[in-house]
Design a protein around this motif. Structure first.
Motif, PDB file in Angstrom:
ATOM      1  N   LEU A  26      41.246  27.362 -47.756  1.00 60.18           N
ATOM      2  CA  LEU A  26      40.064  26.482 -47.797  1.00 60.18           C
ATOM      3  C   LEU A  26      38.893  27.123 -47.063  1.00 60.18           C
ATOM      4  N   ARG A  27      39.172  27.793 -45.967  1.00 57.67           N
ATOM      5  CA  ARG A  27      38.097  28.466 -45.213  1.00 57.67           C
ATOM      6  C   ARG A  27      37.472  29.580 -46.051  1.00 57.67           C
ATOM      7  N   LEU A  49      37.688  19.795 -44.049  1.00 59.26           N
ATOM      8  CA  LEU A  49      38.826  20.338 -44.806  1.00 59.26           C
ATOM      9  C   LEU A  49      40.061  19.455 -44.645  1.00 59.26           C
ATOM     10  N   SER A  50      40.826  19.347 -45.709  1.00 55.37           N
ATOM     11  CA  SER A  50      42.087  18.603 -45.634  1.00 55.37           C
ATOM     12  C   SER A  50      43.131  19.312 -46.486  1.00 55.37           C
ATOM     13  N   TRP A  51      44.251  19.650 -45.893  1.00 50.09           N
ATOM     14  CA  TRP A  51      45.338  20.305 -46.623  1.00 50.09           C
ATOM     15  C   TRP A  51      46.701  19.723 -46.249  1.00 50.09           C
ATOM     16  N   GLU A  54      49.377  14.072 -44.878  1.00 47.50           N
ATOM     17  CA  GLU A  54      48.976  12.818 -44.209  1.00 47.50           C
ATOM     18  C   GLU A  54      47.464  12.601 -44.352  1.00 47.50           C
ATOM     19  N   LYS A  55      46.700  13.650 -44.115  1.00 43.73           N
ATOM     20  CA  LYS A  55      45.242  13.521 -44.214  1.00 43.73           C
ATOM     21  C   LYS A  55      44.826  13.344 -45.678  1.00 43.73           C
ATOM     22  N   ASN A  56      45.502  14.087 -46.568  1.00 46.44           N
ATOM     23  CA  ASN A  56      45.206  13.936 -48.002  1.00 46.44           C
ATOM     24  C   ASN A  56      45.378  12.480 -48.441  1.00 46.44           C
ATOM     25  N   SER A  57      46.416  11.841 -47.892  1.00 42.88           N
ATOM     26  CA  SER A  57      46.688  10.461 -48.326  1.00 42.88           C
ATOM     27  C   SER A  57      45.648   9.480 -47.785  1.00 42.88           C
ATOM     28  N   PRO A  81      45.917  15.945 -55.840  1.00 39.23           N
ATOM     29  CA  PRO A  81      45.421  17.199 -55.252  1.00 39.23           C
ATOM     30  C   PRO A  81      46.189  17.551 -53.981  1.00 39.23           C
ATOM     31  N   SER A  82      46.386  18.846 -53.762  1.00 43.10           N
ATOM     32  CA  SER A  82      47.082  19.247 -52.528  1.00 43.10           C
ATOM     33  C   SER A  82      46.095  19.578 -51.421  1.00 43.10           C
TER      34      SER A  82
END
Ligand SMILES: Cc1cc2nc3c(=O)[nH]c(=O)nc-3n(C[C@H](O)[C@H](O)[C@H](O)COP(=O)(O)O)c2cc1C
Length: 189
Positions: A26-27, A49-51, A54-57, A81-82
């Motif tokens: 992502l960076r 950024l989220s990968w 838990e954060k994606n959800s 999405p991942s």
């Protein structure tokens, strides 16, 4: 090569969710946005950024998918999405971001495509909910979310005749069709 990259740089909305993307990837993608043109060279865009699952959800429930596909509520579990890149405008740098975010998004999506990944720009989002769930400070305007992952769908382009229907559609095999105007139609002189 660029043409092929651009041609296959479609909006993808179903992914192999178990194909994880890491922070370094992502960076790298945001670094492509960093080099983009910017009005007044003010560079007011910031990125969240989220990968991690838990954060994606926390992000997913605030997104609206494929408004033209009335019977499809969006990607189901396992096809989500991942990773995400949330594009923010830093109002302490500028109050208006004009076109910067579009250029930044395309750089990121082309970079993702080059890595065999794909994504979708999502501007139909619940901004208040997203801000609250992620604790995004008021100084940042939430411009849009880029959903990213390894695409699990086929997307094909169709010729859009003048006066034709711009709506994308999905066929019985699940292939996503996107009508595009012809070169003849869009060059007016
Ligand atoms: C500014 C912008 C906002 C968009 N917002 C959404 C969105 O909220 N949800 C969605 O599913 N697609 C969204 N899209 C994707 C468009 O639907 C997509 O670009 C269009 O259907 C053409 O498909 P293509 O990207 O494969 O050419 C957005 C695209 C752009 C450029």
């Amino acid at each position: 090569m660029l043409k092929e990259l651009v041609r296959t740089c479609r909006s993808y909305r179903r992914f192999y969710e178990d194909h994880a993307l890491d922070e370094a990837t992502l960076r790298e993608l945001v670094d492509l946005a960093r080099l983009a043109a910017s009005g007044h060279n003010a560079q007011p865009l910031k990125y969240l950024l989220s990968w991690e699952p838990e954060k994606n959800s926390l992000i997913f429930p605030h997104l609206t998918w494929a408004a033209y596909l009335k019977d499809w509520p969006g990607p189901s579990e396992g096809e989500r999405p991942s990773a995400y890149i949330i594009v923010l405008g830093d109002t302490e740098i500028r109050k208006s971001f004009t076109f910067d975010q579009g250029i930044a998004a395309q750089n990121i999506l082309l970079g993702a495509r080059e890595k065999g990944l794909g994504g979708c720009i999502l501007a139909a989002i619940n901004r208040d909910g997203l801000r609250e769930d992620l604790g995004i400070a008021d100084r940042y305007e939430i411009l849009f979310v880029l959903a990213l992952g390894k695409p699990k769908e086929k997307v094909v382009l169709e010729i859009l005749e003048p006066g034709g229907d711009v709506r994308y559609w999905r066929d019985a095999e699940g292939v996503h069709h996107v009508p595009k105007r012809t070169l003849e139609e869009i060059i007016v002189g």
